[in-house]
Scaffold this active site. Sequence first.
Site: not given
Length: 343
Positions: A79, A179-181, A247, A309
């Site tokens: 952000r 943005h790998l999960y 997060d 990430e």
Amino acid sequence: MQTTATKWDTYQNQPVTQYEIENDNGVKLGVLSWGATLHKLMVPGDHGEHNMVLSYHKMTNYLDNPFYVCMGIGRTGGRITRGTVTVDGQTYHLDTNEGKNTLHGGPNGFNTVNWDGTIDDSDPDIAKIILTHTFKSTDDSYPGDLTAKIIWTLDNHDQVTLTFEGTATATTLFNPTSHLYFNLSDEPLIVGETLQVNSHEHLDLNDEKLPTGKMIPVADTPYDFSKGQNLGEAIDALQGIPEKGFDDVFHLDPATDGTIAKLSDPKSKRSVTMKSDRNALVVFTANSFDKSLKLTTGDGQPYMGVALEPQNLPDSMNHDGFGDITLPAGKTQTYHVSYDLTY
């Protein structure tokens, strides 16, 4: 090494190509042209193949939610406060896409375009998927036109390498990530997996998830992954906060060999060890996933994946000591992340 490029889907009247590499051990890497999305990271096992990352059946499913599942992120990960930055002494107001703030490159970031792709399989022991796109300043509001390249590499030692390159016509910002999960287990949730992160502090965030500029020590808290911690236990310890999970942005202290984190599943014996030249790692435990997400493994639910990430500290231009993510005009910046797989 075997390589293929096939039409996978159509999105916004454009063909979406899947570029795929399979090494001599049966590990498969599949990347979609739209969003530079990692669609599959398949490893063999006694009971068939296992995709170590979350994925969808259709391109529209990747883009009709706010979770950026396995998609490319840029120009800047994280952000940016009020979308406002100063570059070369000039203040820019970037397009915003999360309230008053700019998230993951804004509304026209890396995940929103269909990248041009090629496969380089000239070396019998290593193959590369090379994606390129030029992001115009008039399209994404960042200063300068950025020519970006994302390279996914797979070798016969079961190492995946992700490389980002950027060159711009004017001094700009460049802090990309993917943005790998991950879910390494055969279970629907990641609560049995172990995460280790080479970090001793994480960013203090306000109620908009923006950095305040302060760092918080992780010692003796649920955020301490320095020696490895069961994710289920760590998530349970955060049920008293609104997020009900992680997060968070961890300030990294890489090992001498560059290792920043390791995710492992004790039951299946699968693991991924990450090495990087970045100074931050975002950890998100999919706390807000819900049934509207139709993933290949089933309806969405909290904790069905953990996003890892690697990037530079977010909003760095607005905080002293966070580092410099400016990309001088005409210069090329390169970042690397490697993933060593065991199974």
